[in-house]
Write a protein that holds these residues in place. Structure first.
Motif, PDB file in Angstrom:
ATOM      1  N   UNK A  29       0.863  -1.175   0.000  1.00  0.00           N
ATOM      2  CA  UNK A  29       0.000   0.000   0.000  1.00  0.00           C
ATOM      3  C   UNK A  29       0.904   1.231   0.000  1.00  0.00           C
ATOM      4  N   UNK A  30       0.861   2.003  -1.081  1.00  0.00           N
ATOM      5  CA  UNK A  30       1.758   3.148  -1.229  1.00  0.00           C
ATOM      6  C   UNK A  30       0.933   4.273  -1.830  1.00  0.00           C
ATOM      7  N   UNK A  31       0.421   5.169  -0.976  1.00  0.00           N
ATOM      8  CA  UNK A  31      -0.615   6.097  -1.412  1.00  0.00           C
ATOM      9  C   UNK A  31      -0.432   7.486  -0.825  1.00  0.00           C
ATOM     10  N   UNK A  32      -0.385   8.495  -1.705  1.00  0.00           N
ATOM     11  CA  UNK A  32      -0.496   9.893  -1.301  1.00  0.00           C
ATOM     12  C   UNK A  32      -1.984  10.240  -1.359  1.00  0.00           C
ATOM     13  N   UNK A  33      -2.541  10.759  -0.291  1.00  0.00           N
ATOM     14  CA  UNK A  33      -3.961  11.084  -0.332  1.00  0.00           C
ATOM     15  C   UNK A  33      -4.341  12.053   0.784  1.00  0.00           C
ATOM     16  N   UNK A  34      -5.579  12.523   0.733  1.00  0.00           N
ATOM     17  CA  UNK A  34      -6.142  13.359   1.784  1.00  0.00           C
ATOM     18  C   UNK A  34      -7.637  13.079   1.855  1.00  0.00           C
ATOM     19  N   UNK A  35      -8.284  13.614   2.861  1.00  0.00           N
ATOM     20  CA  UNK A  35      -9.715  13.401   3.063  1.00  0.00           C
ATOM     21  C   UNK A  35     -10.396  14.733   3.354  1.00  0.00           C
ATOM     22  N   UNK A  36     -11.678  14.846   3.009  1.00  0.00           N
ATOM     23  CA  UNK A  36     -12.403  16.081   3.329  1.00  0.00           C
ATOM     24  C   UNK A  36     -12.768  16.208   4.803  1.00  0.00           C
ATOM     25  N   UNK A  37     -12.600  15.148   5.573  1.00  0.00           N
ATOM     26  CA  UNK A  37     -12.929  15.193   6.993  1.00  0.00           C
ATOM     27  C   UNK A  37     -11.727  14.895   7.863  1.00  0.00           C
ATOM     28  N   UNK A  38     -11.965  14.792   9.164  1.00  0.00           N
ATOM     29  CA  UNK A  38     -10.935  14.357  10.111  1.00  0.00           C
ATOM     30  C   UNK A  38     -10.892  12.831  10.080  1.00  0.00           C
ATOM     31  N   UNK A  39      -9.696  12.272   9.921  1.00  0.00           N
ATOM     32  CA  UNK A  39      -9.572  10.816   9.867  1.00  0.00           C
ATOM     33  C   UNK A  39      -8.839  10.292  11.092  1.00  0.00           C
ATOM     34  N   UNK A  40      -9.382   9.207  11.645  1.00  0.00           N
ATOM     35  CA  UNK A  40      -8.708   8.414  12.668  1.00  0.00           C
ATOM     36  C   UNK A  40      -8.468   7.048  12.030  1.00  0.00           C
ATOM     37  N   UNK A  41      -7.205   6.721  11.778  1.00  0.00           N
ATOM     38  CA  UNK A  41      -6.853   5.468  11.104  1.00  0.00           C
ATOM     39  C   UNK A  41      -6.125   4.565  12.088  1.00  0.00           C
ATOM     40  N   UNK A  42      -6.755   3.452  12.434  1.00  0.00           N
ATOM     41  CA  UNK A  42      -6.156   2.502  13.375  1.00  0.00           C
ATOM     42  C   UNK A  42      -5.592   1.315  12.610  1.00  0.00           C
ATOM     43  N   UNK A  43      -4.335   0.967  12.901  1.00  0.00           N
ATOM     44  CA  UNK A  43      -3.647  -0.129  12.220  1.00  0.00           C
ATOM     45  C   UNK A  43      -3.760  -1.402  13.060  1.00  0.00           C
ATOM     46  N   UNK A  44      -4.465  -2.411  12.526  1.00  0.00           N
ATOM     47  CA  UNK A  44      -4.562  -3.720  13.185  1.00  0.00           C
ATOM     48  C   UNK A  44      -3.365  -4.587  12.831  1.00  0.00           C
ATOM     49  N   UNK A  45      -2.970  -4.537  11.556  1.00  0.00           N
ATOM     50  CA  UNK A  45      -1.865  -5.372  11.089  1.00  0.00           C
ATOM     51  C   UNK A  45      -1.182  -4.686   9.914  1.00  0.00           C
ATOM     52  N   UNK A  46       0.143  -4.784   9.900  1.00  0.00           N
ATOM     53  CA  UNK A  46       0.911  -4.165   8.828  1.00  0.00           C
ATOM     54  C   UNK A  46       2.011  -3.283   9.390  1.00  0.00           C
ATOM     55  N   UNK A  47       3.102  -3.166   8.656  1.00  0.00           N
ATOM     56  CA  UNK A  47       4.230  -2.334   9.066  1.00  0.00           C
ATOM     57  C   UNK A  47       4.728  -1.515   7.889  1.00  0.00           C
ATOM     58  N   UNK A  48       5.155  -0.300   8.189  1.00  0.00           N
ATOM     59  CA  UNK A  48       5.658   0.576   7.137  1.00  0.00           C
ATOM     60  C   UNK A  48       5.940   1.957   7.684  1.00  0.00           C
ATOM     61  N   UNK A  49       5.697   2.970   6.864  1.00  0.00           N
ATOM     62  CA  UNK A  49       5.927   4.358   7.241  1.00  0.00           C
ATOM     63  C   UNK A  49       4.737   5.219   6.853  1.00  0.00           C
ATOM     64  N   UNK A  50       4.574   6.327   7.550  1.00  0.00           N
ATOM     65  CA  UNK A  50       3.626   7.354   7.154  1.00  0.00           C
ATOM     66  C   UNK A  50       4.368   8.688   7.150  1.00  0.00           C
ATOM     67  N   UNK A  51       4.156   9.474   6.115  1.00  0.00           N
ATOM     68  CA  UNK A  51       4.675  10.847   6.065  1.00  0.00           C
ATOM     69  C   UNK A  51       3.496  11.776   6.286  1.00  0.00           C
ATOM     70  N   UNK A  52       3.515  12.530   7.366  1.00  0.00           N
ATOM     71  CA  UNK A  52       2.447  13.471   7.674  1.00  0.00           C
ATOM     72  C   UNK A  52       3.051  14.640   8.441  1.00  0.00           C
ATOM     73  N   UNK A  53       2.593  15.825   8.132  1.00  0.00           N
ATOM     74  CA  UNK A  53       3.140  17.037   8.746  1.00  0.00           C
ATOM     75  C   UNK A  53       4.650  17.135   8.528  1.00  0.00           C
ATOM     76  N   UNK A  54       5.089  16.691   7.338  1.00  0.00           N
ATOM     77  CA  UNK A  54       6.507  16.732   6.943  1.00  0.00           C
ATOM     78  C   UNK A  54       7.408  15.881   7.830  1.00  0.00           C
ATOM     79  N   UNK A  55       6.837  14.872   8.479  1.00  0.00           N
ATOM     80  CA  UNK A  55       7.623  13.974   9.314  1.00  0.00           C
ATOM     81  C   UNK A  55       7.384  12.538   8.887  1.00  0.00           C
TER      82      UNK A  55
END
Length: 292
Positions: A29-55
Motif C-alpha cells: 500500500x503506497x498512497x499519497x492522499x487526503x480526506x475532506x474530513x478528520x480521519x482516525x486510522x487505526x492499524x490492526x496489522x501491517x508495518x511501514x511508514x507514514x509521512x504526515x506534517x513533513x515527518x
C-alpha cells in the motif's frame, strides 16, 4: 506497487465513512492522499511508514494516525496474501459534527484542536489497554449499527467520536505532562527537511542538485536516503505533490488546465495532463467534471 494519488472522495452520506478492518493483501500500500474530513486510522496489522506534517514515522500494529481535513499524507505499508494490511478508518465531517459538542464544555475545545490546530502528535503508538479500548469502540459501533437507517447511524457515530476523543484527550494530556521529546534519527530529520523544501518549492522547476545543495549533501545521497526512508523517489514525491495541488485547483477554481500546469511547476501542459492521468486515473478535465 500502486502509487496513485487517491482522488478526493465525498464522505458516505456526506458526514462520515467507516470500514471495520479494511484489508489489502494484493501488494504494498503506497498512497499519497487526503480526506475532506478528520480521519482516525487505526492499524490492526501491517508495518511501514507514514509521512504526515513533513515527518516520517513508523507504522506498526496498534498505531493510530490522525489526519486533518485535506492534510496530504503518504502511507507506505507492506502487504502480502499471508500478512495483509488491515486497518479501520473513521472519517468524520467536522462541520456536521460540531453542533453535537456545544454542551461538552471540556471536550468541545479538544474537538476543535483535533480539527483545526497543529497537533503535538499525529501518529500515536497506543499501549495494549488503549488498543483494546479503541478496538472495542469500533467493534461495538459495527454491531450496533448493522441494519440501522442512516439517521440512527449518524447518532451512533457521534457516540463513537466522543469515546475516541475522550481517550485521545487523556493521551495528549499525558504527553504534555511527561514533556517527552519526539526523537527522530538524523536520517529522518534530513529527509523531513527535503520534504519541507519540496513543499515550499514544488510550484517551480528545480534540479536535484539545487535541492541537495540547500541541505549540503550530494544529489546521490539525497536521492538514496529519500528512497530508503520513504519507499518512493524524490521525483515521485514531487509529481504527487504537484498533482495533489492540481486536484485542489481543478475542484475549487476556474483556472484553465494550462494555467494550473504552469502554477504547479510544469513547463508543458500536455506533460502535466499525462502525469495527472497516470496518478489519478482521470484527465484533468474529467477530474474537474467529477469533483467540481
Amino acid at each position: 506497487m500502486d502509487k496513485r494519488i487517491k482522488p478526493r472522495q465525498q464522505l458516505v452520506e456526506n458526514v462520515f465513512e467507516f470500514k471495520l478492518k479494511n484489508k489489502t493483501n494484493n501488494g504494498d500500500w503506497n498512497l499519497y492522499h487526503s480526506h475532506p474530513g478528520v480521519e482516525f486510522l487505526y492499524i490492526h496489522q501491517g508495518e511501514g511508514n507514514v509521512i504526515i506534517n513533513n515527518k516520517i514515522q513508523k507504522v506498526i500494529p496498534g498505531t493510530l494516525v490522525i489526519s486533518q481535513p485535506y492534510q496530504l499524507h503518504h502511507m507506505i505499508v507492506k502487504s502480502t496474501p499471508q500478512k495483509p494490511y488491515i486497518r479501520t478508518p473513521l472519517i468524520i465531517d467536522p462541520y456536521w459534527a460540531k453542533k453535537y459538542f456545544e454542551l461538552f464544555f471540556t471536550l468541545k475545545p479538544f474537538f476543535y484542536t483535533i480539527w483545526k490546530q497543529h497537533l503535538p502528535q499525529y501518529v500515536l503508538y497506543l499501549e495494549k489497554k488503549q488498543q483494546e479500548q479503541i478496538q472495542y469502540y469500533f467493534q461495538s459501533f459495527e454491531e450496533r449499527t448493522e441494519g440501522l437507517p442512516i439517521e440512527e447511524k449518524q447518532e451512533e457515530v457521534i457516540i463513537l467520536l466522543i469515546s475516541i476523543l475522550r481517550m485521545l484527550k487523556k493521551i495528549f494530556t499525558e504527553y504534555e505532562e511527561s514533556g517527552l521529546p519526539n526523537p527522530s534519527r538524523s536520517n529522518k530529520r534530513l529527509v523531513e527537511s527535503l520534504i519541507e523544501w519540496i513543499d515550499e518549492n514544488y510550484n517551480r522547476q528545480f534540479s536535484l542538485q539545487e535541492l541537495a545543495d540547500t541541505l549540503h549533501v550530494s544529489p546521490y545521497y539525497a536521492s538514496h536516503l529519500f528512497t530508503q526512508e520513504t519507499g518512493g523517489t524524490i521525483s515521485q514525491y514531487v509529481a504527487s505533490r504537484r498533482v495533489y495541488e492540481a486536484s485542489v485547483l481543478l475542484s475549487t477554481t476556474s483556472q484553465s488546465v494550462t494555467q494550473i500546469a504552469k502554477n504547479i511547476g510544469f513547463n508543458s501542459s500536455s506533460y502535466f495532463c499525462k502525469i495527472f492521468k497516470k496518478k489519478t486515473g482521470l484527465s484533468p478535465q474529467a477530474y474537474r467534471q467529477k469533483n467540481s
